[in-house]
Design an enzyme around this catalytic site. Sequence first.
Site, PDB file in Angstrom:
ATOM      1  N   GLY A 120       0.879  -1.338  -0.006  1.00 36.41           N
ATOM      2  CA  GLY A 120       0.025   0.079   0.003  1.00 36.41           C
ATOM      3  C   GLY A 120       0.804   1.327   0.122  1.00 36.41           C
ATOM      4  CG  ASP A 121       0.414   3.954   2.265  1.00 34.00           C
ATOM      5  OD1 ASP A 121      -0.864   4.441   2.093  1.00 34.00           O
ATOM      6  OD2 ASP A 121       0.657   3.830   3.505  1.00 34.00           O
ATOM      7  CE  LYS A 154      -3.180   2.099  -3.768  1.00 30.92           C
ATOM      8  NZ  LYS A 154      -1.812   2.081  -2.715  1.00 30.92           N
ATOM      9  CE  LYS A 209       3.197  12.237  -9.716  1.00 26.69           C
ATOM     10  NZ  LYS A 209       4.540  12.709  -9.459  1.00 26.69           N
ATOM     11  CB  ALA A 214      -7.946   3.601   0.439  1.00 23.20           C
ATOM     12  N   GLY A 215      -5.769   5.683   1.735  1.00 22.64           N
ATOM     13  CA  GLY A 215      -5.515   7.284   1.883  1.00 22.64           C
ATOM     14  C   GLY A 215      -4.535   7.554   0.577  1.00 22.64           C
ATOM     15  CG  HIS A 216      -5.665   6.300  -2.522  1.00 26.35           C
ATOM     16  ND1 HIS A 216      -6.615   5.862  -3.445  1.00 26.35           N
ATOM     17  CD2 HIS A 216      -5.266   5.553  -1.805  1.00 26.35           C
ATOM     18  CE1 HIS A 216      -6.323   4.503  -3.184  1.00 26.35           C
ATOM     19  NE2 HIS A 216      -5.593   4.368  -2.236  1.00 26.35           N
ATOM     20  CB  THR A 217      -1.527  12.061  -0.859  1.00 28.43           C
ATOM     21  OG1 THR A 217      -1.614  11.187   0.255  1.00 28.43           O
ATOM     22  CG2 THR A 217      -1.277  13.449  -0.634  1.00 28.43           C
ATOM     23  CD  GLN A 240      -6.956  -1.265   0.638  1.00 27.32           C
ATOM     24  OE1 GLN A 240      -7.648  -1.804   0.151  1.00 27.32           O
ATOM     25  NE2 GLN A 240      -7.023  -0.189   1.575  1.00 27.32           N
ATOM     26  CB  THR A 278      -5.447   6.438   6.813  1.00 32.58           C
ATOM     27  OG1 THR A 278      -5.978   6.301   5.504  1.00 32.58           O
ATOM     28  CG2 THR A 278      -7.001   5.997   7.248  1.00 32.58           C
ATOM     29  N   GLY A 293      -1.665   8.589  10.227  1.00 35.59           N
ATOM     30  CA  GLY A 293      -0.477   9.528  10.539  1.00 35.59           C
ATOM     31  C   GLY A 293       0.279   8.541  11.328  1.00 35.59           C
ATOM     32  CG  ASP A 308      11.511  12.641  -5.410  1.00 42.24           C
ATOM     33  OD1 ASP A 308      10.770  11.429  -5.701  1.00 42.24           O
ATOM     34  OD2 ASP A 308      10.525  13.372  -4.797  1.00 42.24           O
ATOM     35  N   GLY A 326       8.478  13.411  -7.868  1.00 48.26           N
ATOM     36  CA  GLY A 326       8.199  14.360  -6.928  1.00 48.26           C
ATOM     37  C   GLY A 326       6.498  14.325  -6.435  1.00 48.26           C
TER      38      GLY A 326
HETATM   39  P1  GDP Z   1      -1.399   5.548  -2.374  1.00 46.44           P
HETATM   40  O1  GDP Z   1      -2.104   5.071  -0.952  1.00 46.44           O
HETATM   41  O2  GDP Z   1      -0.740   4.544  -3.080  1.00 46.44           O
HETATM   42  O3  GDP Z   1      -2.231   6.551  -3.000  1.00 46.44           O
HETATM   43  O4  GDP Z   1      -0.011   6.505  -1.570  1.00 46.44           O
HETATM   44  P2  GDP Z   1      -0.325   7.584  -0.583  1.00 46.44           P
HETATM   45  O5  GDP Z   1      -0.909   8.781  -0.915  1.00 46.44           O
HETATM   46  O6  GDP Z   1      -0.877   6.984   0.558  1.00 46.44           O
HETATM   47  O7  GDP Z   1       1.491   7.747  -0.194  1.00 46.44           O
HETATM   48  C1  GDP Z   1       2.372   8.258  -0.953  1.00 46.44           C
HETATM   49  C2  GDP Z   1       2.745   9.544  -0.688  1.00 46.44           C
HETATM   50  O8  GDP Z   1       4.071   9.858  -1.439  1.00 46.44           O
HETATM   51  C3  GDP Z   1       1.806  10.616  -0.681  1.00 46.44           C
HETATM   52  O9  GDP Z   1       2.243  11.653   0.237  1.00 46.44           O
HETATM   53  C4  GDP Z   1       2.190  11.181  -1.937  1.00 46.44           C
HETATM   54  O10 GDP Z   1       2.146  12.850  -2.141  1.00 46.44           O
HETATM   55  C5  GDP Z   1       3.788  10.984  -2.163  1.00 46.44           C
HETATM   56  N1  GDP Z   1       4.086  10.690  -3.601  1.00 46.44           N
HETATM   57  C6  GDP Z   1       3.802   9.951  -4.530  1.00 46.44           C
HETATM   58  N2  GDP Z   1       4.654   9.913  -5.602  1.00 46.44           N
HETATM   59  C7  GDP Z   1       5.841  10.778  -5.160  1.00 46.44           C
HETATM   60  C8  GDP Z   1       7.001  11.203  -5.750  1.00 46.44           C
HETATM   61  O11 GDP Z   1       7.534  10.589  -6.889  1.00 46.44           O
HETATM   62  N3  GDP Z   1       8.020  11.640  -5.078  1.00 46.44           N
HETATM   63  C9  GDP Z   1       7.691  12.327  -3.640  1.00 46.44           C
HETATM   64  N4  GDP Z   1       8.668  12.822  -2.922  1.00 46.44           N
HETATM   65  N5  GDP Z   1       6.591  11.937  -3.326  1.00 46.44           N
HETATM   66  C10 GDP Z   1       5.542  11.191  -3.718  1.00 46.44           C
HETATM   67  P1  IMO Z   2      -3.783   2.572   0.358  1.00 45.46           P
HETATM   68  O1  IMO Z   2      -4.788   2.313  -0.459  1.00 45.46           O
HETATM   69  C1  IMO Z   2      -1.280   0.909   3.352  1.00 45.46           C
HETATM   70  C2  IMO Z   2      -2.875  -2.113   6.039  1.00 45.46           C
HETATM   71  C3  IMO Z   2      -3.158  -1.653   7.773  1.00 45.46           C
HETATM   72  C4  IMO Z   2      -3.098  -2.993   8.401  1.00 45.46           C
HETATM   73  C5  IMO Z   2      -3.575  -3.925   7.299  1.00 45.46           C
HETATM   74  C6  IMO Z   2      -4.967  -3.964   7.740  1.00 45.46           C
HETATM   75  O2  IMO Z   2      -3.699   4.090   1.212  1.00 45.46           O
HETATM   76  O3  IMO Z   2      -2.547   1.959  -0.286  1.00 45.46           O
HETATM   77  P2  IMO Z   2      -7.294  -2.659   7.719  1.00 45.46           P
HETATM   78  O4  IMO Z   2      -7.535  -1.400   8.185  1.00 45.46           O
HETATM   79  O5  IMO Z   2      -7.393  -2.758   6.335  1.00 45.46           O
HETATM   80  O6  IMO Z   2      -7.801  -3.843   8.128  1.00 45.46           O
HETATM   81  O7  IMO Z   2      -5.829  -2.931   8.055  1.00 45.46           O
HETATM   82  O8  IMO Z   2      -3.563  -3.292   6.075  1.00 45.46           O
HETATM   83  N1  IMO Z   2      -3.467  -1.245   5.146  1.00 45.46           N
HETATM   84  C7  IMO Z   2      -2.929  -0.155   4.397  1.00 45.46           C
HETATM   85  N2  IMO Z   2      -1.646   0.090   4.578  1.00 45.46           N
HETATM   86  N3  IMO Z   2      -2.058   1.610   2.661  1.00 45.46           N
HETATM   87  C8  IMO Z   2      -3.402   1.286   2.559  1.00 45.46           C
HETATM   88  O9  IMO Z   2      -4.118   1.570   1.606  1.00 45.46           O
HETATM   89  C9  IMO Z   2      -4.013   0.187   3.474  1.00 45.46           C
HETATM   90  N4  IMO Z   2      -4.958  -0.095   3.789  1.00 45.46           N
HETATM   91  C10 IMO Z   2      -4.860  -1.197   4.806  1.00 45.46           C
HETATM   92  O10 IMO Z   2      -2.072  -0.732   8.118  1.00 45.46           O
HETATM   93  O11 IMO Z   2      -1.481  -3.421   8.317  1.00 45.46           O
HETATM   94 MG    MG Z   3      -2.148   5.437   0.975  1.00 44.15          MG
END
Ligand code: GDP
Ligand code: IMO
Ligand code: MG
Length: 426
Positions: free
Chosen positions: A11-12, A15, A17, A38-41, A220, A294, A296, A327, A413
């Site tokens: 996860g994270d 996706k 971006k 999920a937390g998508h930035t 995820q 999501t 912190g 980067d 970035g």
């Molecule tokens: P997701 O859950 O897959 O959408 O990813 P998140 O948004 O939870 O976490 C990715 C973090 O990395 C966010 O804070 C984005 O703004 C940041 N991010 C994504 N791509 C890049 C990159 O290429 N460079 C940097 N520095 N930050 C990025």
């Molecule tokens: P995005 O879409 C990162 C992780 C939790 C925990 C496990 C189960 O932003 O990539 P849950 O609350 O789903 O029962 O937690 O899965 N987890 C994530 N980790 N990014 C996520 O979503 C996640 N969604 C769940 O931290 O380990």
């Molecule tokens: Mg995320």
Amino acid sequence: MISVIMGLQFGDEGKGKITDFISKNYDNVVRFNGGSNAGHTVVINGNKFKFHLIPSGAMQSNTVILGNGMVIDPEELISEIKLLKESNKKIIIKISTGAHIVTKMHKFLDKKEESIRSKLNIGTTSQGIGPTYEDKYARTGIRMMDLSNKSILKNKIETIYNMKMELLKDSLYNNENERNRMIDELYSFGQEILKYMDYTEITINNDYNNGKNILFEGAQGGMLDIDFGIYPFVTSSNTISGALSTGSGFSYRKVDKVIGVFKAYTSKVGAGPFPSEIINDNTLRDLGSEYGTTTGRPRRVGWLDLPLLKYTIMINDVDSLAITKVDILGKLNKIKIVTKYMLNGEEIIYFPKRLEEFDKLELEYKEFEGWGSIENNEDIINKGYSALPEKMKRYIEFIEDETHKNIDIISLGEDRKMTITKQIFN
Ligand code: GDP
Ligand code: IMO
Ligand code: MG
């Protein structure tokens, strides 16, 4: 064009971006799994948007769809819709009548179950995801369509309560008045959401028949998949590309392209095995601001893990790769990639399933040199791939050689504009 974006690690991966970046080419963007775990930035000219339930294509596409495979907290949904409408008034939002509802009672149960798991604590996001999917599969779940009928709501809440009474005994919901209050609240949320409800599987298929371009956005990552992730340290849904069919009612056979997103290194929130984790050194976490969108919570970080990546590429049937946070990684002097998993002195060719095997894994690495800081260097972006530092290209091309996939999107970035594509996305 029908595409799906999937996370290939824990996860994270970025996706959100990548979804935002390519969504201008699509009419509809569809979420099909997970909920507000999920937390998508998305960052556009310095303005940050965080999506939990709404697809991250909402800033550039015409329509966003929340599919039946999702579990939705209606209160969170209403506040996300309000925020979104402030920046994109024209966006059309459609929500499946069949998506399941996360209530406050499910959030309580999530924490309660974690406390009972004790040592096998997953470190969930406490968003009620597990208990809501439990009810879905127990066939006692509350669906979007139920929000407009108080007697159905009453019936379902009482059934869930009766089934989970022992777990709920020291909660507010042990009290019938509180349960009734929750029912009234759910009903009033329903009144606000009613206008967005839709038989989304029909909409998506009709749109396809009318030649619309559709992008599916996975939540995820492959390693959190309930079947193929590192069980039990997973989420409660399938998080691989195939899940788009059951989670939206659209056939997987019609998908043209699976885009797999991975971070240039690896990060993970929550408990469980993390083979390439860097222990006792927070440099990479601090450089990459690796804290959960999501929750912190500080994310655990590690090196890029090729055996893991190759496994999720296979399970997702990835066509094309997108790499993010290049980067950040380049700021380190020395960088490593895990190339092999060894067990008892021999390379293993399967991805481990037993938790005991992870304890005994030995890893082989290949070392690379950092390529320095390219922070906000828009000049490089304008010139494209050929202008990238040689050391960065060496890193990227090594991954392409090992995975036999092209890396067609390179993210340098957080901002939308800090992205390079190879020709197929131009
Ligand atoms: P997701 O859950 O897959 O959408 O990813 P998140 O948004 O939870 O976490 C990715 C973090 O990395 C966010 O804070 C984005 O703004 C940041 N991010 C994504 N791509 C890049 C990159 O290429 N460079 C940097 N520095 N930050 C990025
Ligand atoms: P995005 O879409 C990162 C992780 C939790 C925990 C496990 C189960 O932003 O990539 P849950 O609350 O789903 O029962 O937690 O899965 N987890 C994530 N980790 N990014 C996520 O979503 C996640 N969604 C769940 O931290 O380990
Ligand atoms: Mg995320």
